[in-house]
Write a protein that holds these residues in place. Sequence first.
Motif, PDB file in Angstrom:
ATOM      1  N   ILE A  47       0.776  -1.419   0.236  1.00 12.83           N
ATOM      2  CA  ILE A  47       0.201  -0.801  -0.125  1.00 12.83           C
ATOM      3  C   ILE A  47       1.089   1.385  -0.263  1.00 12.83           C
ATOM      4  N   PRO A  48       0.667   2.356  -0.493  1.00 13.81           N
ATOM      5  CA  PRO A  48       1.653   3.618  -0.690  1.00 13.81           C
ATOM      6  C   PRO A  48       0.863   4.519   0.477  1.00 13.81           C
ATOM      7  N   LEU A  49       2.198   4.666   0.881  1.00 11.36           N
ATOM      8  CA  LEU A  49       1.643   5.780   2.489  1.00 11.36           C
ATOM      9  C   LEU A  49       2.735   6.973   2.631  1.00 11.36           C
ATOM     10  N   SER A  50       2.321   7.933   2.459  1.00  6.09           N
ATOM     11  CA  SER A  50       3.298   9.095   2.757  1.00  6.09           C
ATOM     12  C   SER A  50       3.801   9.428   3.419  1.00  6.09           C
ATOM     13  N   VAL A  51       5.327   9.677   3.508  1.00  5.86           N
ATOM     14  CA  VAL A  51       6.066   9.938   4.242  1.00  5.86           C
ATOM     15  C   VAL A  51       6.049  11.353   5.906  1.00  5.86           C
ATOM     16  N   PHE A  61       5.603   7.005   9.282  1.00  2.00           N
ATOM     17  CA  PHE A  61       4.312   7.204   8.707  1.00  2.00           C
ATOM     18  C   PHE A  61       2.794   7.960   9.484  1.00  2.00           C
ATOM     19  N   LEU A  62       2.057   7.929   9.593  1.00  2.00           N
ATOM     20  CA  LEU A  62       0.936   7.835  10.020  1.00  2.00           C
ATOM     21  C   LEU A  62      -0.166   7.202   9.016  1.00  2.00           C
ATOM     22  N   VAL A  63      -1.023   5.737  10.224  1.00  2.00           N
ATOM     23  CA  VAL A  63      -1.790   5.679   8.915  1.00  2.00           C
ATOM     24  C   VAL A  63      -3.381   5.378   9.840  1.00  2.00           C
ATOM     25  N   GLN A  64      -3.877   5.546   8.796  1.00  2.00           N
ATOM     26  CA  GLN A  64      -5.931   5.425   9.278  1.00  2.00           C
ATOM     27  C   GLN A  64      -5.963   4.099   8.800  1.00  2.00           C
ATOM     28  N   ILE A  65      -6.564   4.136  10.041  1.00  2.00           N
ATOM     29  CA  ILE A  65      -7.067   1.996   9.331  1.00  2.00           C
ATOM     30  C   ILE A  65      -8.439   2.538   8.789  1.00  2.00           C
ATOM     31  N   ARG A  66      -7.823   0.957   7.711  1.00  2.00           N
ATOM     32  CA  ARG A  66      -9.571   1.231   6.548  1.00  2.00           C
ATOM     33  C   ARG A  66      -9.633  -0.091   6.755  1.00  2.00           C
ATOM     34  N   GLY A  67      -8.514  -1.112   5.575  1.00  2.00           N
ATOM     35  CA  GLY A  67      -9.351  -2.445   5.648  1.00  2.00           C
ATOM     36  C   GLY A  67      -7.202  -3.039   6.576  1.00  2.00           C
ATOM     37  N   GLN A  68      -7.472  -4.618   5.655  1.00  2.00           N
ATOM     38  CA  GLN A  68      -6.886  -5.547   6.759  1.00  2.00           C
ATOM     39  C   GLN A  68      -5.260  -5.289   6.357  1.00  2.00           C
ATOM     40  N   THR A  69      -4.642  -4.336   5.520  1.00  2.00           N
ATOM     41  CA  THR A  69      -3.481  -3.982   5.784  1.00  2.00           C
ATOM     42  C   THR A  69      -3.202  -3.498   6.840  1.00  2.00           C
ATOM     43  N   THR A  70      -3.571  -2.238   6.229  1.00  2.00           N
ATOM     44  CA  THR A  70      -3.583  -0.871   7.570  1.00  2.00           C
ATOM     45  C   THR A  70      -3.649  -0.928   9.251  1.00  2.00           C
ATOM     46  N   LYS A  71      -4.590  -2.449   9.026  1.00  2.00           N
ATOM     47  CA  LYS A  71      -4.866  -3.047  10.338  1.00  2.00           C
ATOM     48  C   LYS A  71      -3.628  -3.670  10.770  1.00  2.00           C
TER      49      LYS A  71
HETATM   50  C1  LIG Z   1       0.132   8.680  -2.998  1.00  2.00           C
HETATM   51  C2  LIG Z   1      -0.710   7.727  -1.587  1.00  2.00           C
HETATM   52  C3  LIG Z   1      -0.447   8.135  -0.424  1.00  2.00           C
HETATM   53  C4  LIG Z   1      -0.948   7.697   0.821  1.00  2.00           C
HETATM   54  N1  LIG Z   1       0.103   8.125   2.249  1.00  2.00           N
HETATM   55  C5  LIG Z   1      -1.296   7.940   2.580  1.00  2.00           C
HETATM   56  C6  LIG Z   1      -0.902   8.162   4.604  1.00  2.00           C
HETATM   57  O1  LIG Z   1      -0.026   8.450   4.714  1.00  2.00           O
HETATM   58  N2  LIG Z   1      -1.643   7.542   5.470  1.00  2.00           N
HETATM   59  C7  LIG Z   1      -2.571   6.608   5.007  1.00  2.00           C
HETATM   60  O2  LIG Z   1      -3.101   5.784   6.518  1.00  2.00           O
HETATM   61  N3  LIG Z   1      -3.908   6.339   3.873  1.00  2.00           N
HETATM   62  C8  LIG Z   1      -2.901   6.852   2.778  1.00  2.00           C
HETATM   63  N4  LIG Z   1      -2.534   6.397   1.704  1.00  2.00           N
HETATM   64  C9  LIG Z   1      -3.728   5.159   1.297  1.00  2.00           C
HETATM   65  C10 LIG Z   1      -3.345   4.117   1.689  1.00  2.00           C
HETATM   66  O3  LIG Z   1      -3.018   3.305   0.977  1.00  2.00           O
HETATM   67  C11 LIG Z   1      -4.968   3.323   1.827  1.00  2.00           C
HETATM   68  O4  LIG Z   1      -5.513   3.409   2.769  1.00  2.00           O
HETATM   69  C12 LIG Z   1      -3.933   1.920   1.804  1.00  2.00           C
HETATM   70  O5  LIG Z   1      -4.339   1.557   0.799  1.00  2.00           O
HETATM   71  C13 LIG Z   1      -5.818   1.029   2.585  1.00  2.00           C
HETATM   72  O6  LIG Z   1      -5.494  -0.586   2.502  1.00  2.00           O
HETATM   73  P1  LIG Z   1      -6.131  -1.782   3.857  1.00  2.00           P
HETATM   74  O7  LIG Z   1      -5.606  -2.710   2.303  1.00  2.00           O
HETATM   75  O8  LIG Z   1      -5.969  -1.144   5.128  1.00  2.00           O
HETATM   76  O9  LIG Z   1      -7.469  -1.323   3.148  1.00  2.00           O
HETATM   77  P2  LIG Z   1      -8.354  -1.955   1.945  1.00  2.00           P
HETATM   78  O10 LIG Z   1      -8.885  -3.159   2.613  1.00  2.00           O
HETATM   79  O11 LIG Z   1      -7.320  -1.961   0.657  1.00  2.00           O
HETATM   80  O12 LIG Z   1      -9.482  -1.045   2.251  1.00  2.00           O
HETATM   81  C14 LIG Z   1     -10.697  -0.674   2.953  1.00  2.00           C
HETATM   82  C15 LIG Z   1     -11.046   0.046   2.359  1.00  2.00           C
HETATM   83  O13 LIG Z   1     -10.757   1.605   1.664  1.00  2.00           O
HETATM   84  C16 LIG Z   1     -10.830   1.512   0.785  1.00  2.00           C
HETATM   85  N5  LIG Z   1      -9.684   2.221  -0.308  1.00  2.00           N
HETATM   86  C17 LIG Z   1      -8.605   1.816   0.135  1.00  2.00           C
HETATM   87  N6  LIG Z   1      -7.553   2.386  -0.383  1.00  2.00           N
HETATM   88  C18 LIG Z   1      -8.686   3.416  -1.281  1.00  2.00           C
HETATM   89  C19 LIG Z   1      -7.818   4.395  -2.073  1.00  2.00           C
HETATM   90  N7  LIG Z   1      -6.898   4.632  -2.438  1.00  2.00           N
HETATM   91  N8  LIG Z   1      -8.652   5.470  -2.058  1.00  2.00           N
HETATM   92  C20 LIG Z   1     -10.185   4.781  -1.996  1.00  2.00           C
HETATM   93  N9  LIG Z   1     -10.156   4.338  -1.341  1.00  2.00           N
HETATM   94  C21 LIG Z   1      -9.521   3.429  -1.244  1.00  2.00           C
HETATM   95  C22 LIG Z   1     -11.613   0.577  -0.612  1.00  2.00           C
HETATM   96  O14 LIG Z   1     -12.529   0.343  -1.418  1.00  2.00           O
HETATM   97  C23 LIG Z   1     -12.451  -0.542   0.629  1.00  2.00           C
HETATM   98  O15 LIG Z   1     -13.665  -0.656   0.946  1.00  2.00           O
HETATM   99  C24 LIG Z   1      -2.496   7.475   0.740  1.00  2.00           C
HETATM  100  C25 LIG Z   1      -2.905   6.537  -0.675  1.00  2.00           C
HETATM  101  C26 LIG Z   1      -1.824   7.443  -1.752  1.00  2.00           C
HETATM  102  C27 LIG Z   1      -2.627   7.166  -3.191  1.00  2.00           C
END
Ligand SMILES: Cc1cc2nc3c(=O)[nH]c(=O)nc-3n(C[C@H](O)[C@H](O)[C@H](O)COP(=O)(O)OP(=O)(O)OC[C@H]3O[C@@H](n4cnc5c(N)ncnc54)[C@H](O)[C@@H]3O)c2cc1C
Length: 226
Positions: A47-51, A61-71
């Motif tokens: 997954i992409p994460l910003s510096v 990295f500052l990470v918001q929990i969203r799905g599997q990877t961020t968890k």
């Molecule tokens: C250049 C860049 C820099 C980023 N920097 C940061 C950062 O510094 N910190 C941070 O917390 N996150 C950042 N993100 C977002 C981060 O990459 C996603 O939150 C992450 O990929 C989610 O992965 P996951 O496996 O936890 O969730 P997933 O299981 O992949 O997704 C969970 C849910 O979120 C949705 N989702 C996932 N990724 C995205 C997306 N890119 N846009 C819209 N919906 C999405 C999916 O559709 C799904 O519903 C960045 C994204 C980009 C493109």
Amino acid sequence: MKYEYKISGVLRKRKLNKYVYEIYVKWAEKPPVGTFFMVWLPGFEAIPLSVADWDKGALKFLVQIRGQTTKALYSAEKVGLMGPLGREAPRPSSKPTLIAGGIGVAPLLYMRREWGGKLIYGARNSEMLIPLDELGGEVIVATEDGSKGIKGTVIDAFKENLAKSDIYSCGPLPMMRALGEMARSMGLRGYGSTEVPVKCGMGICGACAIAGRLLCKEPWIPLHLF
Ligand SMILES: Cc1cc2nc3c(=O)[nH]c(=O)nc-3n(C[C@H](O)[C@H](O)[C@H](O)COP(=O)(O)OP(=O)(O)OC[C@H]3O[C@@H](n4cnc5c(N)ncnc54)[C@H](O)[C@@H]3O)c2cc1C
Ligand code: FES
């Protein structure tokens, strides 16, 4: 920069609220402002994460929990890192105004450390904000439910605090589109970045195309193009 993953040890991590944590990993060289890394955990997608910061060999990295990877990342002891990707954000002519929507605050914190400037930071509610007392400097806060700071979006807060300085902004696409509209109608100067799907991270697959650019190669796009 070679497009390959390097294994790096996790130094420390800390929860900042129910949804967001910070994680520090070893990285010897200071990354350019505005760049990002592909972060890979075995068994998960990269997954992409910003510096969000770098200091003395520790990359934050500052990470918001969203799905599997961020968890799962919160429990990692080692990660694969490919980067820094993208390129350095164009430098401002003076102290910039930084406009952050939600986790879009991550790259702006590093910019602020390097360039200074005022931060306008918005989230849905106060529970989603990272601790404000740790942000230092001038911060204007907005929450959509009014639980902290100005009641409204970060764009509302910006409209109340218009400045002539260069703008750097990161947040969800609708927010960036609204700023793009303001940039076109009011002649605001600056750059923005947003979340798009990043797959290869090296300008090959086209997944990250936005505003006629490939975000993985050029993360900071002129505001008026949004
Ligand atoms: C250049 C860049 C820099 C980023 N920097 C940061 C950062 O510094 N910190 C941070 O917390 N996150 C950042 N993100 C977002 C981060 O990459 C996603 O939150 C992450 O990929 C989610 O992965 P996951 O496996 O936890 O969730 P997933 O299981 O992949 O997704 C969970 C849910 O979120 C949705 N989702 C996932 N990724 C995205 C997306 N890119 N846009 C819209 N919906 C999405 C999916 O559709 C799904 O519903 C960045 C994204 C980009 C493109
Ligand atoms: S992610 Fe493949 S071109 Fe940008």
